[in-house]
Design a protein around this motif. Structure first.
Motif, PDB file in Angstrom:
ATOM      1  N   ARG A   1       0.800  -1.220   0.000  1.00  0.00           N
ATOM      2  CA  ARG A   1       0.000   0.000   0.000  1.00  0.00           C
ATOM      3  C   ARG A   1       0.831   1.269   0.000  1.00  0.00           C
ATOM      4  O   ARG A   1       0.269   2.361  -0.169  1.00  0.00           O
ATOM      5  CB  ARG A   1      -0.931  -0.020   1.217  1.00  0.00           C
ATOM      6  N   VAL A   2       2.160   1.148   0.199  1.00  0.00           N
ATOM      7  CA  VAL A   2       2.970   2.372   0.308  1.00  0.00           C
ATOM      8  C   VAL A   2       4.193   2.382  -0.608  1.00  0.00           C
ATOM      9  O   VAL A   2       4.931   3.370  -0.613  1.00  0.00           O
ATOM     10  CB  VAL A   2       3.420   2.600   1.773  1.00  0.00           C
ATOM     11  N   VAL A   3       4.441   1.310  -1.381  1.00  0.00           N
ATOM     12  CA  VAL A   3       5.550   1.317  -2.343  1.00  0.00           C
ATOM     13  C   VAL A   3       5.085   0.696  -3.651  1.00  0.00           C
ATOM     14  O   VAL A   3       4.037   0.040  -3.714  1.00  0.00           O
ATOM     15  CB  VAL A   3       6.794   0.546  -1.827  1.00  0.00           C
ATOM     16  N   ARG A   4       5.870   0.916  -4.700  1.00  0.00           N
ATOM     17  CA  ARG A   4       5.559   0.316  -6.002  1.00  0.00           C
ATOM     18  C   ARG A   4       6.064  -1.117  -6.088  1.00  0.00           C
ATOM     19  O   ARG A   4       5.402  -1.986  -6.671  1.00  0.00           O
ATOM     20  CB  ARG A   4       6.184   1.154  -7.124  1.00  0.00           C
ATOM     21  N   LYS A   5       7.245  -1.355  -5.474  1.00  0.00           N
ATOM     22  CA  LYS A   5       7.850  -2.677  -5.587  1.00  0.00           C
ATOM     23  C   LYS A   5       8.884  -2.858  -4.487  1.00  0.00           C
ATOM     24  O   LYS A   5       9.489  -1.895  -4.021  1.00  0.00           O
ATOM     25  CB  LYS A   5       8.501  -2.824  -6.977  1.00  0.00           C
ATOM     26  N   LEU A   6       9.105  -4.114  -4.071  1.00  0.00           N
ATOM     27  CA  LEU A   6      10.180  -4.460  -3.136  1.00  0.00           C
ATOM     28  C   LEU A   6      11.102  -5.463  -3.804  1.00  0.00           C
ATOM     29  O   LEU A   6      10.644  -6.510  -4.277  1.00  0.00           O
ATOM     30  CB  LEU A   6       9.619  -5.060  -1.847  1.00  0.00           C
ATOM     31  N   GLU A   7      12.394  -5.127  -3.840  1.00  0.00           N
ATOM     32  CA  GLU A   7      13.407  -6.022  -4.388  1.00  0.00           C
ATOM     33  C   GLU A   7      14.436  -6.326  -3.307  1.00  0.00           C
ATOM     34  O   GLU A   7      14.721  -5.479  -2.451  1.00  0.00           O
ATOM     35  CB  GLU A   7      14.096  -5.377  -5.599  1.00  0.00           C
ATOM     36  N   VAL A   8      15.003  -7.526  -3.361  1.00  0.00           N
ATOM     37  CA  VAL A   8      15.950  -7.951  -2.326  1.00  0.00           C
ATOM     38  C   VAL A   8      17.094  -8.732  -2.954  1.00  0.00           C
ATOM     39  O   VAL A   8      16.935  -9.373  -4.003  1.00  0.00           O
ATOM     40  CB  VAL A   8      15.231  -8.799  -1.246  1.00  0.00           C
ATOM     41  N   ALA A   9      18.244  -8.667  -2.313  1.00  0.00           N
ATOM     42  CA  ALA A   9      19.414  -9.461  -2.726  1.00  0.00           C
ATOM     43  C   ALA A   9      20.118  -9.963  -1.468  1.00  0.00           C
ATOM     44  O   ALA A   9      20.124  -9.292  -0.436  1.00  0.00           O
ATOM     45  CB  ALA A   9      20.374  -8.609  -3.559  1.00  0.00           C
ATOM     46  N   GLY A  10      20.668 -11.166  -1.549  1.00  0.00           N
ATOM     47  CA  GLY A  10      21.444 -11.710  -0.436  1.00  0.00           C
ATOM     48  C   GLY A  10      20.626 -12.309   0.688  1.00  0.00           C
ATOM     49  O   GLY A  10      21.122 -12.417   1.816  1.00  0.00           O
ATOM     50  N   ARG A  11      19.413 -12.728   0.420  1.00  0.00           N
ATOM     51  CA  ARG A  11      18.591 -13.322   1.499  1.00  0.00           C
ATOM     52  C   ARG A  11      19.245 -14.555   2.109  1.00  0.00           C
ATOM     53  O   ARG A  11      19.048 -14.859   3.283  1.00  0.00           O
ATOM     54  CB  ARG A  11      17.203 -13.716   0.975  1.00  0.00           C
TER      55      ARG A  11
ATOM     56  N   LEU B   1       7.640  -8.455  -3.967  1.00  0.00           N
ATOM     57  CA  LEU B   1       6.230  -8.065  -4.069  1.00  0.00           C
ATOM     58  C   LEU B   1       6.088  -6.839  -4.952  1.00  0.00           C
ATOM     59  O   LEU B   1       7.010  -6.051  -5.108  1.00  0.00           O
ATOM     60  CB  LEU B   1       5.608  -7.828  -2.698  1.00  0.00           C
ATOM     61  N   VAL B   2       4.920  -6.722  -5.532  1.00  0.00           N
ATOM     62  CA  VAL B   2       4.561  -5.550  -6.332  1.00  0.00           C
ATOM     63  C   VAL B   2       3.392  -4.889  -5.646  1.00  0.00           C
ATOM     64  O   VAL B   2       2.382  -5.541  -5.320  1.00  0.00           O
ATOM     65  CB  VAL B   2       4.178  -5.953  -7.761  1.00  0.00           C
ATOM     66  N   GLY B   3       3.524  -3.594  -5.386  1.00  0.00           N
ATOM     67  CA  GLY B   3       2.505  -2.893  -4.638  1.00  0.00           C
ATOM     68  C   GLY B   3       1.373  -2.383  -5.497  1.00  0.00           C
ATOM     69  O   GLY B   3       1.296  -2.625  -6.709  1.00  0.00           O
ATOM     70  N   ASP B   4       0.466  -1.664  -4.857  1.00  0.00           N
ATOM     71  CA  ASP B   4      -0.705  -1.121  -5.529  1.00  0.00           C
ATOM     72  C   ASP B   4      -0.437   0.237  -6.153  1.00  0.00           C
ATOM     73  O   ASP B   4      -1.320   0.807  -6.794  1.00  0.00           O
ATOM     74  CB  ASP B   4      -1.860  -0.985  -4.527  1.00  0.00           C
ATOM     75  N   ARG B   5       0.787   0.782  -5.927  1.00  0.00           N
ATOM     76  CA  ARG B   5       1.094   2.124  -6.431  1.00  0.00           C
ATOM     77  C   ARG B   5       1.493   2.088  -7.905  1.00  0.00           C
ATOM     78  O   ARG B   5       2.135   1.159  -8.338  1.00  0.00           O
ATOM     79  CB  ARG B   5       2.225   2.733  -5.595  1.00  0.00           C
TER      80      ARG B   5
END
Length: 310
Positions: free
Chosen positions: A75-85, A306-310
């Motif tokens: 609800r507050v970002v366009r997308k979350l990307e991660v590296a090194g989990r 994840l891909v947000g709603d923005r």
């Protein structure tokens, strides 16, 4: 009926805290805080944000910290990307040290933790976060269960908080902390992110010495601050960098168009505290060195979580 009253009380408390924060963001002094007309003008956006945060707290109660954070991020970002989990230890004592650009950095970290087979494919449920004791956080009962509070006053006794952190690590738990102890520049938006690493607290060495089996994981969050909000003309009304940051944060919260950001979280390779305790200063240098590398040479491959709603 009791539940409804509790929810209303929580919303009222969060709304008043939000209004006070809005006053601070625009630099209004204490004499104006009691102005009923000004507070009334701030009420609607403050209430809207309070409702969002209260709903987030409810999601945390139902789905845990990571699940609730993913709900809010959409609800507050366009997308979350991660590296090194893969660098985050699935079990055993772990100390995650992150920069602190503000905005959605904490929930981005929570949502980025890797799933663990031993916990049914969910992230580690034993994560605890070191935070300053603030009324806003105290108003979130479900989130508060994951927090280790440090007195906000600079001269307050922090010994009980340190003992709580060390005890949790010795019991095999995971802890997240922000060693700078303040908001830092977003590496994707403003200069100074590398220089800010020099302000990271040497409490890192204390935790390592008292819990030497801990694996220390540096993490860098970037992209959570909107450049458009950061350089909005209204931010120039504030004279200090901290004041301009607070103004930009308020604008990003209030204006949906400024929430179309791509948040990124990069986890560096873990360091075993026992390998470094012979030289306490070396611990901080090693951790900040890895964090600096993540800022100056960010990963080339990113996983979209994840891909947000923005």
């Amino acid at each position: 009926m009791t539940q409804v009253l509790l929810m209303t009380s929580q919303l009222d408390a969060l709304t008043e805290i939000n209004i006070d924060d809005m006053f601070d963001s625009v630099g209004l002094n204490g004499r104006l805080r009691g102005n009923r007309l000004l507070r009334g003008l701030c009420w609607l956006p403050a209430r809207s944000f309070a409702q969002l945060v209260a709903d987030f707290d409810g999601e945390v109660g139902r789905h845990g910290l990571s699940g609730g954070s993913a709900w809010l991020l959409k609800r507050v970002v366009r997308k979350l990307e991660v590296a090194g989990r893969e660098n985050v230890p699935p079990i055993g004592p772990a100390l995650i040290l992150s920069n602190h650009p503000g905005m959605a950095d904490t929930i981005s970290l929570f949502a980025s933790l890797p799933p663990i087979a031993a916990f049914g494919g969910l992230p580690r449920p034993d994560l605890r976060i070191i935070v300053n004791d603030r009324p806003f956080l105290q108003a979130l009962p479900n989130v508060s269960r994951y927090l280790l509070y440090v007195p906000a006053a600079g001269d307050a006794d922090k010994t009980p908080a340190i003992r709580a952190v060390v005890k949790h690590l010795r019991q095999g738990g995971a802890v997240l902390t922000f060693p700078a102890g303040r908001i830092e520049p977003d590496p994707a938006v403003a200069p100074g992110a590398v220089e800010s690493l020099q302000t990271w607290s040497e409490s890192i060495a204390l935790f390592a010495r008292l819990a030497p089996q801990t694996r220390i994981v540096p993490a860098i969050v970037s992209g959570v601050v909107s450049p458009a909000a950061q350089y909005h003309p209204l931010t120039r009304l504030r004279r200090t960098p901290r004041g301009r940051e607070r103004m930009a944060a308020m604008l990003q919260i209030m204006i949906p168009a400024y929430q179309s950001v791509t948040a990124r979280v990069a986890f560096g390779p873990p360091l075993l505290a026992a390998d470094l305790v012979a030289d306490p200063a070396a611990i901080t240098r090693a951790v900040t060195g890895h964090a600096r590398h993540l800022i100056e040479s960010p990963p080339s491959a990113w996983e979209t979580l994840l891909v947000g709603d923005r």
